[in-house]
Design a protein around this motif. Structure first.
Motif, PDB file in Angstrom:
ATOM      1  N   HIS A  27       0.833  -1.212   0.000  1.00  0.00           N
ATOM      2  CA  HIS A  27       0.000   0.000   0.000  1.00  0.00           C
ATOM      3  C   HIS A  27       0.863   1.255   0.000  1.00  0.00           C
ATOM      4  N   ASN A  28       2.059   1.203   0.649  1.00  0.00           N
ATOM      5  CA  ASN A  28       2.925   2.391   0.658  1.00  0.00           C
ATOM      6  C   ASN A  28       3.520   2.678  -0.716  1.00  0.00           C
ATOM      7  N   GLY A  29       3.874   1.634  -1.465  1.00  0.00           N
ATOM      8  CA  GLY A  29       4.378   1.839  -2.825  1.00  0.00           C
ATOM      9  C   GLY A  29       3.304   2.486  -3.684  1.00  0.00           C
TER      10      GLY A  29
ATOM     11  N   LEU B 216       6.076  -1.877  -9.903  1.00  0.00           N
ATOM     12  CA  LEU B 216       6.308  -3.280 -10.257  1.00  0.00           C
ATOM     13  C   LEU B 216       6.131  -4.164  -9.039  1.00  0.00           C
ATOM     14  N   GLU B 217       5.255  -5.144  -9.124  1.00  0.00           N
ATOM     15  CA  GLU B 217       4.959  -6.002  -7.978  1.00  0.00           C
ATOM     16  C   GLU B 217       5.292  -7.461  -8.313  1.00  0.00           C
ATOM     17  N   ARG B 218       6.010  -8.065  -7.395  1.00  0.00           N
ATOM     18  CA  ARG B 218       6.432  -9.459  -7.513  1.00  0.00           C
ATOM     19  C   ARG B 218       5.252 -10.432  -7.481  1.00  0.00           C
TER      20      ARG B 218
ATOM     21  N   GLY C  49      -0.921  -4.792  -3.031  1.00  0.00           N
ATOM     22  CA  GLY C  49      -1.297  -4.598  -1.626  1.00  0.00           C
ATOM     23  C   GLY C  49      -0.256  -5.057  -0.625  1.00  0.00           C
ATOM     24  N   GLY C  50       0.659  -5.950  -1.034  1.00  0.00           N
ATOM     25  CA  GLY C  50       1.620  -6.468  -0.053  1.00  0.00           C
ATOM     26  C   GLY C  50       0.869  -7.075   1.117  1.00  0.00           C
ATOM     27  N   ALA C  51       1.180  -6.626   2.335  1.00  0.00           N
ATOM     28  CA  ALA C  51       0.530  -7.174   3.533  1.00  0.00           C
ATOM     29  C   ALA C  51      -0.839  -6.558   3.779  1.00  0.00           C
ATOM     30  N   CYS C  52      -1.350  -5.843   2.793  1.00  0.00           N
ATOM     31  CA  CYS C  52      -2.713  -5.277   2.862  1.00  0.00           C
ATOM     32  C   CYS C  52      -3.471  -5.851   1.662  1.00  0.00           C
TER      33      CYS C  52
ATOM     34  N   HIS D 150      -5.853  -7.180   8.836  1.00  0.00           N
ATOM     35  CA  HIS D 150      -7.269  -7.559   8.831  1.00  0.00           C
ATOM     36  C   HIS D 150      -8.181  -6.430   9.286  1.00  0.00           C
ATOM     37  N   MET D 151      -7.612  -5.380   9.851  1.00  0.00           N
ATOM     38  CA  MET D 151      -8.438  -4.329  10.459  1.00  0.00           C
ATOM     39  C   MET D 151      -7.918  -2.967  10.020  1.00  0.00           C
ATOM     40  N   LEU D 152      -8.787  -2.096   9.557  1.00  0.00           N
ATOM     41  CA  LEU D 152      -8.331  -0.762   9.190  1.00  0.00           C
ATOM     42  C   LEU D 152      -8.423   0.145  10.413  1.00  0.00           C
TER      43      LEU D 152
ATOM     44  N   GLU E 166       8.653  -9.410 -10.848  1.00  0.00           N
ATOM     45  CA  GLU E 166       9.650  -9.392  -9.769  1.00  0.00           C
ATOM     46  C   GLU E 166      10.899  -8.642 -10.206  1.00  0.00           C
ATOM     47  N   VAL E 167      11.311  -7.702  -9.387  1.00  0.00           N
ATOM     48  CA  VAL E 167      12.560  -6.987  -9.657  1.00  0.00           C
ATOM     49  C   VAL E 167      13.714  -7.844  -9.135  1.00  0.00           C
ATOM     50  N   ALA E 168      14.660  -8.101 -10.028  1.00  0.00           N
ATOM     51  CA  ALA E 168      15.816  -8.917  -9.632  1.00  0.00           C
ATOM     52  C   ALA E 168      16.974  -8.037  -9.176  1.00  0.00           C
TER      53      ALA E 168
ATOM     54  N   ASN F  77       7.900 -10.104  10.069  1.00  0.00           N
ATOM     55  CA  ASN F  77       7.544  -8.977  10.935  1.00  0.00           C
ATOM     56  C   ASN F  77       6.547  -8.032  10.246  1.00  0.00           C
ATOM     57  N   PRO F  78       5.362  -7.807  10.872  1.00  0.00           N
ATOM     58  CA  PRO F  78       4.368  -6.912  10.249  1.00  0.00           C
ATOM     59  C   PRO F  78       4.921  -5.516   9.994  1.00  0.00           C
ATOM     60  N   HIS F  79       5.957  -5.134  10.745  1.00  0.00           N
ATOM     61  CA  HIS F  79       6.532  -3.785  10.621  1.00  0.00           C
ATOM     62  C   HIS F  79       7.846  -3.799   9.821  1.00  0.00           C
ATOM     63  N   HIS F  80       8.167  -4.884   9.162  1.00  0.00           N
ATOM     64  CA  HIS F  80       9.443  -5.105   8.476  1.00  0.00           C
ATOM     65  C   HIS F  80      10.583  -5.262   9.483  1.00  0.00           C
ATOM     66  N   ALA F  81      10.499  -4.595  10.626  1.00  0.00           N
ATOM     67  CA  ALA F  81      11.493  -4.698  11.707  1.00  0.00           C
ATOM     68  C   ALA F  81      10.810  -4.145  12.954  1.00  0.00           C
TER      69      ALA F  81
ATOM     70  N   SER G 103       8.647   2.375   2.772  1.00  0.00           N
ATOM     71  CA  SER G 103       7.904   1.233   3.317  1.00  0.00           C
ATOM     72  C   SER G 103       7.871   1.282   4.831  1.00  0.00           C
ATOM     73  N   ALA G 104       7.278   0.233   5.395  1.00  0.00           N
ATOM     74  CA  ALA G 104       7.236   0.088   6.851  1.00  0.00           C
ATOM     75  C   ALA G 104       8.639   0.051   7.453  1.00  0.00           C
ATOM     76  N   SER G 105       9.659  -0.167   6.624  1.00  0.00           N
ATOM     77  CA  SER G 105      11.047  -0.108   7.132  1.00  0.00           C
ATOM     78  C   SER G 105      11.415   1.317   7.522  1.00  0.00           C
TER      79      SER G 105
ATOM     80  N   GLY H 200       5.270   0.048  10.611  1.00  0.00           N
ATOM     81  CA  GLY H 200       4.211  -0.685   9.931  1.00  0.00           C
ATOM     82  C   GLY H 200       2.819  -0.253  10.317  1.00  0.00           C
ATOM     83  N   GLY H 201       1.879  -1.058   9.827  1.00  0.00           N
ATOM     84  CA  GLY H 201       0.473  -0.687   9.920  1.00  0.00           C
ATOM     85  C   GLY H 201       0.093  -0.054   8.589  1.00  0.00           C
ATOM     86  N   VAL H 202      -1.174  -0.201   8.244  1.00  0.00           N
ATOM     87  CA  VAL H 202      -1.638   0.373   6.982  1.00  0.00           C
ATOM     88  C   VAL H 202      -1.947   1.845   7.251  1.00  0.00           C
ATOM     89  N   THR H 203      -0.882   2.671   7.170  1.00  0.00           N
ATOM     90  CA  THR H 203      -1.004   4.099   7.468  1.00  0.00           C
ATOM     91  C   THR H 203      -0.926   4.959   6.212  1.00  0.00           C
TER      92      THR H 203
HETATM   93  C1  LIG Z   1      -0.318 -10.967  10.217  1.00  0.00           C
HETATM   94  C2  LIG Z   1      -0.359  -9.482  10.035  1.00  0.00           C
HETATM   95  C3  LIG Z   1      -1.429  -8.768  10.549  1.00  0.00           C
HETATM   96  C4  LIG Z   1      -1.479  -7.380  10.415  1.00  0.00           C
HETATM   97  N1  LIG Z   1      -2.582  -6.712  10.846  1.00  0.00           N
HETATM   98  C5  LIG Z   1      -2.699  -5.394  10.597  1.00  0.00           C
HETATM   99  C6  LIG Z   1      -3.919  -4.737  10.838  1.00  0.00           C
HETATM  100  O1  LIG Z   1      -4.914  -5.356  11.242  1.00  0.00           O
HETATM  101  N2  LIG Z   1      -3.986  -3.397  10.584  1.00  0.00           N
HETATM  102  C7  LIG Z   1      -2.918  -2.702  10.095  1.00  0.00           C
HETATM  103  O2  LIG Z   1      -3.018  -1.475   9.894  1.00  0.00           O
HETATM  104  N3  LIG Z   1      -1.736  -3.322   9.818  1.00  0.00           N
HETATM  105  C8  LIG Z   1      -1.621  -4.649  10.040  1.00  0.00           C
HETATM  106  N4  LIG Z   1      -0.467  -5.300   9.710  1.00  0.00           N
HETATM  107  C9  LIG Z   1       0.714  -4.530   9.265  1.00  0.00           C
HETATM  108  C10 LIG Z   1       0.601  -4.033   7.821  1.00  0.00           C
HETATM  109  O3  LIG Z   1      -0.038  -4.982   7.021  1.00  0.00           O
HETATM  110  C11 LIG Z   1       1.992  -3.735   7.222  1.00  0.00           C
HETATM  111  O4  LIG Z   1       2.805  -3.044   8.131  1.00  0.00           O
HETATM  112  C12 LIG Z   1       1.866  -2.889   5.957  1.00  0.00           C
HETATM  113  O5  LIG Z   1       0.927  -3.483   5.072  1.00  0.00           O
HETATM  114  C13 LIG Z   1       3.211  -2.724   5.272  1.00  0.00           C
HETATM  115  O6  LIG Z   1       3.007  -2.023   4.049  1.00  0.00           O
HETATM  116  P1  LIG Z   1       4.204  -1.610   3.090  1.00  0.00           P
HETATM  117  O7  LIG Z   1       3.598  -1.102   1.844  1.00  0.00           O
HETATM  118  O8  LIG Z   1       5.134  -0.710   3.816  1.00  0.00           O
HETATM  119  O9  LIG Z   1       5.032  -2.939   2.813  1.00  0.00           O
HETATM  120  P2  LIG Z   1       4.589  -4.368   2.239  1.00  0.00           P
HETATM  121  O10 LIG Z   1       3.154  -4.595   2.468  1.00  0.00           O
HETATM  122  O11 LIG Z   1       5.566  -5.330   2.813  1.00  0.00           O
HETATM  123  O12 LIG Z   1       4.801  -4.232   0.673  1.00  0.00           O
HETATM  124  C14 LIG Z   1       6.032  -4.444   0.036  1.00  0.00           C
HETATM  125  C15 LIG Z   1       5.723  -4.948  -1.369  1.00  0.00           C
HETATM  126  O13 LIG Z   1       6.930  -5.082  -2.114  1.00  0.00           O
HETATM  127  C16 LIG Z   1       6.832  -6.272  -2.896  1.00  0.00           C
HETATM  128  N5  LIG Z   1       8.188  -6.698  -3.272  1.00  0.00           N
HETATM  129  C17 LIG Z   1       9.169  -7.111  -2.428  1.00  0.00           C
HETATM  130  N6  LIG Z   1      10.273  -7.425  -3.141  1.00  0.00           N
HETATM  131  C18 LIG Z   1       9.968  -7.202  -4.438  1.00  0.00           C
HETATM  132  C19 LIG Z   1      10.705  -7.373  -5.654  1.00  0.00           C
HETATM  133  N7  LIG Z   1      11.967  -7.829  -5.653  1.00  0.00           N
HETATM  134  N8  LIG Z   1      10.096  -7.058  -6.819  1.00  0.00           N
HETATM  135  C20 LIG Z   1       8.817  -6.577  -6.837  1.00  0.00           C
HETATM  136  N9  LIG Z   1       8.080  -6.439  -5.714  1.00  0.00           N
HETATM  137  C21 LIG Z   1       8.655  -6.735  -4.530  1.00  0.00           C
HETATM  138  C22 LIG Z   1       6.139  -7.231  -1.955  1.00  0.00           C
HETATM  139  O14 LIG Z   1       5.605  -8.357  -2.633  1.00  0.00           O
HETATM  140  C23 LIG Z   1       5.069  -6.327  -1.364  1.00  0.00           C
HETATM  141  O15 LIG Z   1       3.913  -6.303  -2.166  1.00  0.00           O
HETATM  142  C24 LIG Z   1      -0.406  -6.698   9.780  1.00  0.00           C
HETATM  143  C25 LIG Z   1       0.653  -7.421   9.230  1.00  0.00           C
HETATM  144  C26 LIG Z   1       0.690  -8.793   9.350  1.00  0.00           C
HETATM  145  C27 LIG Z   1       1.823  -9.560   8.750  1.00  0.00           C
END
Ligand SMILES: Cc1cc2nc3c(=O)[nH]c(=O)nc-3n(C[C@H](O)[C@H](O)[C@H](O)COP(=O)(O)OP(=O)(O)OC[C@H]3O[C@@H](n4cnc5c(N)ncnc54)[C@H](O)[C@@H]3O)c2cc1C
Length: 538
Positions: free
Chosen positions: A19-21, A38-40, A45-48, A64-66, A272-274, A474-478, A508-510, A515-518
């Protein structure tokens, strides 16, 4: 989904459609840049995300929860026009040892009345506690939007940034000790200042003691910060409140993608980006696993900082000091999710007398005492899966029937702890054992429930690592721990979304605030890029 040509040139290429991308890309496209995401994975949505794990069921397999998506992002990107809709949910119900189910009313006076059953002092303290957190909320909400500076650099620009930061956050000064308490104390010690009954401590402490997904317990220092979760978003704006998303969390990501697409943002899945291409110290594009190259003036990585620098960028492009600092950035998650397709739902023993009413709760919290939470973490520390895990039992199909076929329900159960990291057994045997334990645990409080399921799907930390690319699952990447917050996230000296590689940014969440869907890391990275290009604010 849009297709792109290899060797096409973009202003910006974004690695990852988490979602952050997508937020970052949508803001940059809105500002007039030509953006390609570009998404692998086969979906955005990644973790969303929402996935059809079994035919006819829409499962939010990670988040699972907004609760945190920021109103600014919802309103700027007009997500409500693109299918984003939050459904309000009935109050959570939590069985408490010796007292049966307690309804966690959202109204302060109604929950205080529940606490009065256990302690008059707690009932009196609760409104003061709510008021205290409400005062701390705006301070942290402001900090979340800050782009961290590096306090170790002695330059005029940095001194100016620090002075402006101090001025913007002057409200912090009068609350300095409260802020540091929240960042450094355990949730148990912090809550102990307000509450005395075991029931109040189990109710208030559930989320910081386990719900964050990190490998922490109630007494872990720094967990008081998670008490603020409900304050990190203003729910009084036209962007609406928090709850379950109609259609599952993937609808949020899809709405962001669609919003960006109207400004020309292209998104490609199964891409997928290599490698991130670096020439003369500058990022110039990416190479995909299928051999395509996508050239761009700058590259933004939504993948975790760890994956970006251990797999995508050549070692030679960054210093060994940077790599060694990044290697210390991390933390394994010990939470799990069990998704069940069911025909009958658990009915909590004593729910009739709880005041909840006739309906079915869409969320039941299983943590009936402080000892339960402590034991769940104690088992983990002894190296075994929690015998009596803490659980968030969500039944989203109660409020959104589109998530399951007619007559069926989806149970989405989040809990902990399961040992993780190298050597942890996350095989089929462990997954069945976790499922059995979860069902036995729910039946302790809902003994008439059959516990029968039509399908089950279990996600452990290694699944989140492999399928979603979350380091350590890690839901927060770290971890959100003191040494990994703000100007130290992900690495001291590079917390402002820039990296040692020119024109390579992170979003990203890093990054701060984690983390969290912010949507915040995505927005802030877009802001840094637009400023660098002299284009002002998003
Ligand atoms: C079990 C669990 C429960 C959670 N519950 C909640 C909740 O209820 N509410 C909430 O707000 N948050 C929740 N979170 C946290 C939240 O989902 C994440 O912190 C947030 O979605 C991270 O978003 P992001 O965009 O920063 O990163 P990510 O979602 O990690 O996205 C990174 C993206 O990059 C892609 N990618 C990686 N490498 C490559 C590559 N080489 N080439 C192309 N694409 C690549 C990945 O596939 C991914 O789509 C939960 C997380 C987990 C794991």
């Amino acid at each position: 989904m849009d297709r792109i040509q290899s060797r096409m040139k973009y202003d910006v290429v974004i690695v990852g459609a988490g979602h952050n991308g997508l937020v970052c890309g949508a803001y940059l496209a809105k500002a007039g840049l030509k953006v390609c995401v570009l998404e692998r994975r086969p979906l955005v949505g990644g973790a969303c995300a929402t996935e059809e794990v079994w035919p006819g069921y829409k499962v939010s397999t990670a988040a699972h929860m907004l609760g945190l998506l920021q109103p600014r992002v919802i309103l700027d990107l007009e997500l409500q026009k693109f299918g984003y809709e939050v459904l309000s949910t009935p109050p959570i119900v939590q069985p408490i040892d010796g007292a049966g189910p307690i309804v966690l009313w959202r109204e302060t006076d109604r929950l205080a009345a529940q606490l009065a059953r256990f302690s008059a002092k707690d009932a009196a303290a609760y409104p003061r506690y709510v008021d205290h957190l409400a005062k701390m909320g705006p301070i942290f909400r402001r900090l979340m939007w800050e782009i961290p500076f590096d306090p170790a650099v002695m330059s005029l620009r940095n001194l100016r940034d620090m002075a402006m930061f101090a001025w913007r956050n002057r409200g912090f000064v009068g609350r300095f000790h409260d802020v540091t308490d929240l960042l450094t104390m355990s949730a148990y010690d912090y809550l102990g200042r307000w509450f005395e009954s075991d029931a109040a401590m189990a109710i208030m402490g559930y989320y910081p003691a386990g719900g964050s997904g990190q490998s922490v317990g109630y007494h872990t220092e720094g967990t008081a910060y998670f008490l603020l979760r409900g304050q990190l978003r203003d729910s009084t704006t036209p962007a609406g409140g928090t709850g379950l998303v109609r259609g599952g969390m993937g609808t949020v990501a899809d709405a962001i993608r669609k919003s960006g697409a109207r400004f020309g943002m292209e998104t490609r899945v199964d891409a997928e980006v290599a490698r991130i291409l670096v020439e003369s110290g500058k990022a110039v594009g990416v190479a995909l696993s299928n051999g395509d190259e996508v050239r761009a003036d700058l590259v933004i990585s939504n993948a975790s900082a760890r994956h970006t620098f251990t797999s995508l960028v050549d070692d030679a492009a960054v210093s060994s000091e940077f790599r060694s600092r990044l290697s210390a950035f991390g933390g394994h998650a010990t939470a799990f999710k069990v998704h069940l397709a069911v025909e009958d739902l658990p009915r909590l023993d004593g729910i009739e007398a709880s005041g909840f009413g006739d309906g079915q709760p869409s969320q039941i919290t299983i943590a009936p005492s402080v000892a339960w939470l402590e034991q769940a973490y104690g088992d983990l520390q002894a190296g075994t899966p929690s015998r009596r895990p803490y659980l968030t039992v969500q039944i989203p199909s109660v409020v959104d029937p589109t998530l399951a076929p007619q007559g069926r329900h989806l149970m989405s159960i989040y809990g902990g702890h399961i040992p993780s990291g190298p050597g942890a057994d996350h095989g089929e045997g462990t997954k069945q054992a976790v499922t059995d334990r979860v069902i036995e645990t729910i039946k302790l409080f809902a003994p008439t429930w059959s516990g029968a399921y039509l399908h089950r799907h279990v996600m452990l930390s290694s699944d989140y690592e492999q399928q979603f690319g979350l380091p350590g699952g890690n839901p927060h990447h770290a971890d959100l721990s003191l040494s990994q917050l703000f100007f130290r996230r992900p690495v001291a000296g590079y917390a402002d979304h820039r990296t040692p590689v020119r024109d390579l940014y992170l979003c990203s969440a890093s990054n701060h605030p984690g983390g969290g869907v912010t949507g915040i890391p995505g927005y802030n990275a877009a802001l840094v890029v637009l400023r660098a290009l002299g284009r002002g604010t998003p």
